[in-house]
Design an enzyme around this catalytic site. Structure first.
Site, PDB file in Angstrom:
ATOM      1  N   HIS A 431       0.977  -1.295  -0.177  1.00 16.85           N
ATOM      2  CA  HIS A 431      -0.004  -0.041  -0.085  1.00 16.85           C
ATOM      3  C   HIS A 431       0.848   1.311  -0.067  1.00 16.85           C
ATOM      4  CE1 HIS A 431      -4.198  -1.322   0.479  1.00 16.85           C
ATOM      5  NE2 HIS A 431      -3.635  -2.331   1.157  1.00 16.85           N
ATOM      6  N   LYS A 710      -8.727  13.830   4.412  1.00 11.85           N
ATOM      7  CA  LYS A 710      -7.725  12.701   4.431  1.00 11.85           C
ATOM      8  C   LYS A 710      -6.889  12.731   5.491  1.00 11.85           C
ATOM      9  CE  LYS A 710      -6.946  13.483  -0.080  1.00 11.85           C
ATOM     10  NZ  LYS A 710      -6.938  12.155  -0.688  1.00 11.85           N
ATOM     11  N   LYS A 716       0.679  14.260   1.252  1.00 10.54           N
ATOM     12  CA  LYS A 716      -0.792  14.472   0.714  1.00 10.54           C
ATOM     13  C   LYS A 716      -1.092  15.943   0.517  1.00 10.54           C
ATOM     14  CE  LYS A 716      -2.737  10.465   2.754  1.00 10.54           C
ATOM     15  NZ  LYS A 716      -3.302  10.040   1.776  1.00 10.54           N
ATOM     16  N   THR A 822      -8.719   6.154  -1.891  1.00 14.03           N
ATOM     17  CA  THR A 822      -9.962   5.676  -2.243  1.00 14.03           C
ATOM     18  C   THR A 822     -11.011   6.676  -1.883  1.00 14.03           C
ATOM     19  OG1 THR A 822     -10.107   4.885   0.287  1.00 14.03           O
ATOM     20  CG2 THR A 822      -9.790   3.248  -1.539  1.00 14.03           C
ATOM     21  N   LYS A 826     -14.635   7.651  -3.888  1.00 12.91           N
ATOM     22  CA  LYS A 826     -15.992   8.043  -3.319  1.00 12.91           C
ATOM     23  C   LYS A 826     -16.476   9.331  -4.112  1.00 12.91           C
ATOM     24  CE  LYS A 826     -14.156   5.641   0.386  1.00 12.91           C
ATOM     25  NZ  LYS A 826     -13.493   6.067   1.839  1.00 12.91           N
TER      26      LYS A 826
END
Length: 980
Positions: A431, A710, A716, A822, A826
């Site tokens: 991952h 997140k 990020k 993910t 969404k």
């Protein structure tokens, strides 16, 4: 006359009563709960029967075991609102967690959940009775995280009972949505890793695949996030404080788990792990229902304890209370929190104990089930034909040595047999490409805590090294050293003795061969013969292998001609720790390795595990992540769901997401666009109310809702987002009111996510966002043109509210650093348009929704290494707008907090915490220019709505159903099992 026990006034009658069961059998085709209640008073005697639909409809019930020997299910039993209300009332009175005086929302939730659980248990038991009977191959998903979210609405939605429960609760004086809001989120995860695992369980059940999930039951979760004037603060989660109505403790299912001790040779010649510290792992089961199917699978969570006799009563009575319960606390704390801080040796030890507890208890359970289903005699070579184990990231890596240990030490198999079975059974999902996230454990700690497993890991390491030598030979020792450095499981550890012997022999053989070839090539002259007798051998072109021992050190002291000598060193560095690379162990010990997005899987093959890929290309696969459309459209966005069903002409899209593509045909239809905008507006109004309740900020529903939610991490790049907002704010302040309105679309910028408690820089970013928000939101000149809101304690339930109301979503990680993501899926499913880099699943989302319906900016993954090199060489020239923003922040406009450390991380050319490693400054100009394109597109609402529709239509690929089908086909090799 006494009031009805569940009247609209929500009060209870307290007359003296006697209750008795006539029949209760949860494994029958429906739950037959018949209750006769007799109330006594001086003046009256009346009875109240609490009945369910089975009695009301006078259905004939079969025995729990049908003719096929499998427990009955709910296939023909559909409860109506009356029977549901009776069931809720029954649980409120007879399985209460609250006092009987009131029937308020918390009590109503627990009674409602318990009534749903009754229905789930019927199918749950039937599912596993059938699996036992058929002895099917089963997949087992091991994950340290499961981010389930609330279960009530999902469960009744999957059971197709939403209407019945809504009506029943109305009769009892409550609203279903209000009741559901009482449920705390299960604190079993933190981010995408756990959310993915939960989506996978939903898809496995929906698609009728035989599978279980295994995890740990964390008492306090990761933490509950508070946002104060000082930024993020952490307190323990309280999700289990009132109990968990969905779980069933299995006191008869527990397994011993050992730590420390020593390894001895038993009288039968087998290794035995003895002594040390022993605990018990106890099973807590949570049913996972599929959508419109009887299949209900299991999530088994482990909790840890010790036997009561471990409580030192003598010490307690002597006043030494800490000593009395020391053993109990050592065991219990293993399941206290998710990801305990690991900067101390105690923290590292606790994390390793958590990982081993998950692996050991789960494997003992899996093996016990295999043995039970196999009956006598057990054929262990058939184990991989009945069991598939998937490791979700490196946390469950200890499955590999633990399975080998059980097979060898407990079941008597040979090393060769155990190793082959393990490799055929286990698979690994990677991952991350972040080096710090590819787990390494101290060899010393592993030796102390798990001595037998360290022996087995060394055996695996030896197998690996011999495989590498067999593949690459020993002619080119430089190449061999390169391969060993990258591929070894043990880092900075001397080579095994058997390998050293091979290399020494190889060196000697090479020297002999070179001398012989030289002799054959020409005859030596007299002078050369004389020099050979008087001087040491010329070692030109000879390979020298250096080892870290005294004998070789003494040899090195002899004079040698070292011209053109190749020195290959296999020494350990005493200044560096000896480590165990868990990711390498995963690759070696399993039969499949998969990434979670196309670009990520390519990076895994070309960079992260390139040497392994060259050796075993057949092991490596891609399985792009997905999310369940049940929770993430059907249940969290009912208004949009109705529109999708209307325009696609079917509800099949919920389990066949390819049907979403049908929306493309109507993307320009004005009626659809109008309905689409209305649904979005409705969802935005919910967000407005939520933000007011949680943060106190009142925002305009007419503004664009721009969201980044997140985990807080530098890669990020929440920092890029907030600096872009600061630039926007600065430009607004330099304009007149009329110019602002003409140049900027109103925006509400929403952030959410947790920074790990010891991640200082991430917590600085949270503080910065909240300070910027406090300044902008109170600036009367700006008003509704710009708001910045940080949502505290972001979780699944918050996501289910925010995502349907979002219009722009930011997925702006440094290219090549996000495995998949993910949340991007969404948001796209819910018609939210993405702004992002070509990273993770963004690449595939952009392909599916259309390049023109995705706002792209930033550097590409293949450019990152060169850009960092450019920075290190001092060649990077920052954009003036970026320098302008940093200076504005440093001016103190956002308060007295010193942001020098945060701004300083974006400056300089080298050094830890410096040099803008995540390329915020490099991508800043591209980012703000892309945001201008966003504003331009949003002004044209017809165009924006079309883009939104096409995002939903293009999200069809990102259903976890598709992902699970691929795992099943390519890795697990299991078949769907539909209950009769």
């Amino acid at each position: 006359m006494a009031a009805s026990p569940f009247s609209a006034t929500k009060s209870f009658s307290h007359s003296n009563s006697v209750s008795s069961f006539v029949d209760c059998n949860l494994r029958s085709r429906c739950s037959k709960l018949f209750l006769i209640r007799t109330s006594r008073s001086l003046y009256s005697r009346r009875s109240l029967s609490v009945l369910n639909v089975a009695r009301n409809q006078r259905q004939k019930l079969k025995d729990p075991a049908t003719e096929d020997g499998v427990a009955g299910t709910l296939d023909s039993f559909v409860p109506d609102s009356a029977s549901v209300a009776s069931s809720i009332k029954y649980h409120a009175e007879f399985t209460p967690s609250f006092s009987p005086e009131q029937f308020e929302l918390p009590k109503t939730f627990y009674a409602t959940a318990e009534s749903v659980r009754d229905l789930l248990i019927i199918n749950w038991n039937a599912t596993y009775d059938y699996y036992e009977k058929m002895n099917v191959k089963q997949a087992y998903y091991l994950s340290m995280e499961y981010l389930q979210g609330r279960a009530l609405l999902n469960a009744i939605g999957n059971l197709e009972l939403s209407g019945a429960y809504a009506e029943a609760l109305r009769k009892l004086g409550h609203n279903l949505e209000d009741v559901a809001s009482q449920e705390p989120d299960a604190a079993l995860g933190n981010g995408g890793l756990g959310r993915l695992a939960s989506c996978f369980l939903d898809s496995l059940a929906t698609l009728n695949y035989p599978a279980w999930g295994y995890g740990l039951r964390y008492k306090y979760g990761l933490f509950k996030q508070l946002i104060t004037k000082d930024g993020q603060e952490e307190v323990a989660e309280s999700w289990l404080e009132m109990g968990n109505p969905w779980e069933i403790v299995r006191n008869d299912v527990s397994y011993p788990v050992k730590f420390y001790g020593e390894v001895i040779l038993g009288p039968d010649g087998r290794k035995q792990w003895v002594g040390g510290e022993d605990i018990m792992a106890v099973a807590y089961d949570v049913p996972i229902p599929g959508y419109k199917t009887k299949t209900t699978i299991n999530l088994r969570l482990w909790s840890t304890k010790v036997a009561p006799e471990e409580f030192d009563l003598r010490a307690f009575n002597a006043g030494d209370h800490a000593k009395a319960y020391e053993t109990l606390k050592k065991a219990e704390k293993i399941c206290y929190i998710l990801y305990p801080g690991d900067e101390s040796i105690e923290g590292k030890t606790l994390r390793l104990k958590q990982q081993y507890t998950l692996c050991s208890a789960s494997l003992q359970d899996i093996i016990a089930r295999f043995e039970r289903r196999s009956r006598e005699p057990v054929r262990w070579d058939k184990f991989p034909e009945k069991v598939a184990i998937q490791m979700n990231d490196t946390h469950p890596t200890l499955c590999i040595p633990e399975l080998i240990r059980i097979l060898m030490d407990d079941k008597g198999l040979s090393w060769k047999e155990a190793w082959e079975i393990t490799q055929r059974t286990v698979a690994y999902t990677n991952h991350t490409v972040l080096p710090e996230a590819l787990e390494k454990w101290s060899l010393k700690l592993l030796q102390e805590l798990l001595p037998r497993h360290m022996e087995i890991i060394e055996m695996i390491e030896q197998e690996l090294i011999h495989t590498i030598i067999s593949e690459y030979g020993m002619e080119d020792l430089d190449l061999l050293q390169q391969k060993l450095n990258q591929m070894r499981i043990l880092d900075n550890v001397e080579l095994p003795a058997s390998v050293l012997e091979l290399l020494v022999n190889s060196e000697e053989d090479q020297v002999v061969e070179e001398d012989e070839s030289s002799d054959e090539a020409r005859e030596p002259t007299d002078e050369e013969n004389q020099s050979e007798e008087q001087e040491p051998k010329d070692t030109e072109n000879k390979v020298k292998v250096t080892f870290d021992d005294e004998e070789n050190q003494s040899e090195e002291q002899e004079p040698k001609d070292t011209e053109n000598e190749v020195e290959v060193t296999y020494e350990s560095d005493p200044k560096l720790p000896k480590m165990v690379r868990m990711a390498n162990l995963c690759v070696v010990g399993g039969h499949a390795v998969n990434g979670v997005a196309e670009i990520h899987s390519e990076i895994v093959k070309k960079e992260v595990f390139n040497e392994f890929y060259e050796l075993w290309p057949e092991k490596f696969q891609n399985k792009t992540n997905g999310v369940t459309p049940r929770r993430w459209i059907r249940f969290c966005n009912p208004n949009l769901s109705k529109i999708i069903t209307k325009w696609t002409g079917t509800e099949d899209w919920v389990i066949n997401s390819e049907k979403l593509v049908e929306l493309r045909k109507f993307a320009n239809n004005e009626e659809l666009q109008s309905e689409w905008r209305e649904a979005k507006k409705h969802n935005k109004m919910k967000v407005v109310s939520f933000l007011k309740e949680k943060t106190g900020y009142l925002v305009s529903p007419d503004a664009m809702f721009d969201v980044q939610v997140k985990r807080i991490h530098e890669y990020k790049r929440q920092l890029l987002n907030i600096l872009g907002i600061v630039y926007r704010y600065k430009k607004m302040k330099e304009m007149s009111a009329e110019e602002r309105k003409a140049n900027f679309v109103p925006r509400v910028c929403i952030f959410g996510g947790k920074a790990f408690s010891t991640y200082v820089q991430a917590k600085r970013i949270v503080k910065f966002i909240t300070d910027v928000g406090a300044s902008i939101n109170h600036d009367s000149d700006i008003g509704d043109l710009l708001k910045v809101v940080f949502v505290p304690d972001y979780n699944v339930s918050v996501a289910e509210l925010l995502i349907p109301g979002s219009e722009l979503s930011q997925h702006i990680s440094t290219a090549g650093m996000e495995a998949s993501g993910t949340s991007n899926m969404k948001f796209a499913m819910n018609g939210c348009i993405l702004i992002g880099t070509l990273d993770g699943a963004n690449v595939e989302i952009r392909q599916e929704v259309g390049e023109e319906n995705f706002f792209l900016f930033g550097s590409r993954a293949h450019e990152i290494a060169g850009l960092r090199k450019e920075r290190a060489e001092g060649k990077f020239v920052p954009d003036p707008r970026f320098e302008e923003v940093k200076a504005f922040v440093r001016s103190g406009v956002f308060g007295p907090y010193n942001y020098e450390e945060l701004m300083g991380s974006l400056e300089g050319n080298e050094g830890y915490g410096r040099a803008d490693y995540f390329l915020v400054g490099k991508d800043f100009p591209s980012y703000i220019e892309c945001q201008e394109k966003v504003d331009e597109a949003y002004r044209n609402q017809k165009k924006w709505t079309k883009m939104s529709i096409l995002n939903t239509a293009g999200s069809y690929k990102f259903s976890s159903d598709r992902t699970i089908h691929q795992y099943v086909r390519d890795i697990w090799m299991i078949e769907p099992v539909v209950l009769p």
